[in-house]
Write a protein that holds these residues in place. Structure first.
Motif, PDB file in Angstrom:
ATOM      1  N   ILE A  24     109.897 -86.365  62.026  1.00  0.00           N
ATOM      2  CA  ILE A  24     111.254 -86.902  62.143  1.00  0.00           C
ATOM      3  C   ILE A  24     111.744 -86.418  63.501  1.00  0.00           C
ATOM      4  N   GLY A  25     111.605 -87.286  64.492  1.00  0.00           N
ATOM      5  CA  GLY A  25     111.780 -86.827  65.864  1.00  0.00           C
ATOM      6  C   GLY A  25     110.638 -85.873  66.166  1.00  0.00           C
ATOM      7  N   ASP A  26     110.971 -84.640  66.534  1.00  0.00           N
ATOM      8  CA  ASP A  26     109.920 -83.643  66.770  1.00  0.00           C
ATOM      9  C   ASP A  26     109.864 -82.599  65.652  1.00  0.00           C
ATOM     10  N   ILE A  27     110.465 -82.924  64.511  1.00  0.00           N
ATOM     11  CA  ILE A  27     110.527 -82.001  63.372  1.00  0.00           C
ATOM     12  C   ILE A  27     109.533 -82.442  62.297  1.00  0.00           C
ATOM     13  N   PRO A  28     108.570 -81.578  61.937  1.00  0.00           N
ATOM     14  CA  PRO A  28     107.627 -81.939  60.872  1.00  0.00           C
ATOM     15  C   PRO A  28     108.228 -81.747  59.486  1.00  0.00           C
ATOM     16  N   HIS A  29     107.893 -82.670  58.581  1.00  0.00           N
ATOM     17  CA  HIS A  29     108.330 -82.606  57.191  1.00  0.00           C
ATOM     18  C   HIS A  29     107.125 -82.907  56.316  1.00  0.00           C
ATOM     19  N   ALA A  30     106.975 -82.142  55.237  1.00  0.00           N
ATOM     20  CA  ALA A  30     105.869 -82.388  54.318  1.00  0.00           C
ATOM     21  C   ALA A  30     106.309 -82.168  52.884  1.00  0.00           C
ATOM     22  N   GLN A  31     105.730 -82.951  52.007  1.00  0.00           N
ATOM     23  CA  GLN A  31     105.888 -82.747  50.574  1.00  0.00           C
ATOM     24  C   GLN A  31     104.494 -82.514  50.018  1.00  0.00           C
ATOM     25  N   CYS A  47     113.237 -74.542  54.711  1.00  0.00           N
ATOM     26  CA  CYS A  47     113.507 -75.151  56.012  1.00  0.00           C
ATOM     27  C   CYS A  47     113.717 -74.067  57.052  1.00  0.00           C
ATOM     28  N   ASP A  48     113.468 -74.423  58.306  1.00  0.00           N
ATOM     29  CA  ASP A  48     113.792 -73.520  59.409  1.00  0.00           C
ATOM     30  C   ASP A  48     115.307 -73.350  59.449  1.00  0.00           C
ATOM     31  N   SER A  49     115.763 -72.147  59.781  1.00  0.00           N
ATOM     32  CA  SER A  49     117.187 -71.819  59.673  1.00  0.00           C
ATOM     33  C   SER A  49     118.085 -72.715  60.518  1.00  0.00           C
ATOM     34  N   GLU A  50     117.631 -73.111  61.689  1.00  0.00           N
ATOM     35  CA  GLU A  50     118.505 -73.910  62.556  1.00  0.00           C
ATOM     36  C   GLU A  50     118.685 -75.341  62.056  1.00  0.00           C
ATOM     37  N   LEU A  51     117.911 -75.741  61.057  1.00  0.00           N
ATOM     38  CA  LEU A  51     118.021 -77.102  60.525  1.00  0.00           C
ATOM     39  C   LEU A  51     119.033 -77.231  59.392  1.00  0.00           C
ATOM     40  N   LEU A  52     119.413 -76.111  58.782  1.00  0.00           N
ATOM     41  CA  LEU A  52     120.335 -76.184  57.651  1.00  0.00           C
ATOM     42  C   LEU A  52     121.659 -76.800  58.100  1.00  0.00           C
ATOM     43  N   GLY A  53     122.108 -77.799  57.361  1.00  0.00           N
ATOM     44  CA  GLY A  53     123.355 -78.481  57.690  1.00  0.00           C
ATOM     45  C   GLY A  53     123.188 -79.645  58.653  1.00  0.00           C
ATOM     46  N   VAL A  54     121.962 -79.903  59.085  1.00  0.00           N
ATOM     47  CA  VAL A  54     121.681 -80.973  60.042  1.00  0.00           C
ATOM     48  C   VAL A  54     121.274 -82.232  59.286  1.00  0.00           C
ATOM     49  N   THR A  55     121.648 -83.389  59.823  1.00  0.00           N
ATOM     50  CA  THR A  55     121.183 -84.670  59.302  1.00  0.00           C
ATOM     51  C   THR A  55     120.290 -85.298  60.356  1.00  0.00           C
ATOM     52  N   LEU A  56     119.061 -85.605  59.966  1.00  0.00           N
ATOM     53  CA  LEU A  56     118.093 -86.234  60.861  1.00  0.00           C
ATOM     54  C   LEU A  56     117.930 -87.686  60.454  1.00  0.00           C
ATOM     55  N   MET A  57     117.578 -88.533  61.392  1.00  0.00           N
ATOM     56  CA  MET A  57     117.330 -89.940  61.103  1.00  0.00           C
ATOM     57  C   MET A  57     115.838 -90.217  61.183  1.00  0.00           C
ATOM     58  N   HIS A  58     115.345 -90.932  60.167  1.00  0.00           N
ATOM     59  CA  HIS A  58     113.950 -91.381  60.142  1.00  0.00           C
ATOM     60  C   HIS A  58     113.984 -92.878  59.870  1.00  0.00           C
ATOM     61  N   GLY A  59     113.966 -93.661  60.941  1.00  0.00           N
ATOM     62  CA  GLY A  59     114.173 -95.103  60.802  1.00  0.00           C
ATOM     63  C   GLY A  59     115.587 -95.342  60.320  1.00  0.00           C
ATOM     64  N   ASP A  60     115.729 -96.036  59.215  1.00  0.00           N
ATOM     65  CA  ASP A  60     117.047 -96.302  58.634  1.00  0.00           C
ATOM     66  C   ASP A  60     117.458 -95.253  57.611  1.00  0.00           C
ATOM     67  N   VAL A  61     116.628 -94.243  57.429  1.00  0.00           N
ATOM     68  CA  VAL A  61     116.866 -93.244  56.384  1.00  0.00           C
ATOM     69  C   VAL A  61     117.438 -91.964  56.996  1.00  0.00           C
ATOM     70  N   GLU A  62     118.508 -91.486  56.388  1.00  0.00           N
ATOM     71  CA  GLU A  62     119.076 -90.197  56.777  1.00  0.00           C
ATOM     72  C   GLU A  62     118.430 -89.100  55.942  1.00  0.00           C
ATOM     73  N   ILE A 111     110.476 -78.450  55.631  1.00  0.00           N
ATOM     74  CA  ILE A 111     110.825 -79.110  56.884  1.00  0.00           C
ATOM     75  C   ILE A 111     111.078 -78.057  57.957  1.00  0.00           C
ATOM     76  N   GLY A 112     110.545 -78.315  59.130  1.00  0.00           N
ATOM     77  CA  GLY A 112     110.723 -77.409  60.253  1.00  0.00           C
ATOM     78  C   GLY A 112     109.390 -76.903  60.773  1.00  0.00           C
ATOM     79  N   LYS A 113     109.352 -76.628  62.062  1.00  0.00           N
ATOM     80  CA  LYS A 113     108.100 -76.216  62.704  1.00  0.00           C
ATOM     81  C   LYS A 113     107.555 -74.913  62.141  1.00  0.00           C
ATOM     82  N   ARG A 114     108.406 -73.919  61.921  1.00  0.00           N
ATOM     83  CA  ARG A 114     107.919 -72.618  61.447  1.00  0.00           C
ATOM     84  C   ARG A 114     107.478 -72.676  59.990  1.00  0.00           C
ATOM     85  N   VAL A 115     108.277 -73.328  59.152  1.00  0.00           N
ATOM     86  CA  VAL A 115     107.920 -73.428  57.735  1.00  0.00           C
ATOM     87  C   VAL A 115     106.622 -74.211  57.573  1.00  0.00           C
ATOM     88  N   VAL A 116     106.493 -75.323  58.243  1.00  0.00           N
ATOM     89  CA  VAL A 116     105.279 -76.129  58.130  1.00  0.00           C
ATOM     90  C   VAL A 116     104.073 -75.362  58.675  1.00  0.00           C
TER      91      VAL A 116
END
Length: 98
Positions: free
Chosen positions: A87-94, A19-34, A65-70
């Motif tokens: 997730i908002g403006d944050i990309p996530h991929a598996q 993950c991008d460093s500034e995201l560590l410790g953050v909780t994002l919402m994606h619909g009803d999912v945290e 997760i995160g713009k730089r990592v993705v």
């Protein structure tokens, strides 16, 4: 900077979590999912772009997760922008079976 952790799963290979460093410790919402971005999963050791790129290139599976990592994964040809969930403006991929 980014955070990186490689999970070794017996019989299934590796899962690279980054993950991008500034995201560590953050909780994002994606619909009803945290989506909780924790050090337990994404690691607490800082990593450079080169280290993340090497880990992704050698991975069996990845959760990123995160713009730089993705962007690194896109540059390596592992994912495309269409493969990402925003997730908002944050990309996530598996990525499975790299």
């Amino acid at each position: 900077m980014m955070y990186l952790k490689v999970h070794h799963i017996p019989g299934a290979g590796e899962v690279v979590a980054a993950c991008d460093s500034e995201l560590l410790g953050v909780t994002l919402m994606h619909g009803d999912v945290e989506v909780c971005i924790t050090g337990g999963f994404y690691g607490t050791e800082r990593a450079t772009e080169e280290e993340v790129g090497r880990a992704l290139a050698d991975a069996t599976n990845a959760n990123i997760i995160g713009k730089r990592v993705v962007a690194i994964a896109i540059a390596l040809g592992l994912v495309s922008e269409d493969d990402c969930v925003m997730i908002g403006d944050i990309p996530h991929a598996q990525v499975f079976g790299i």
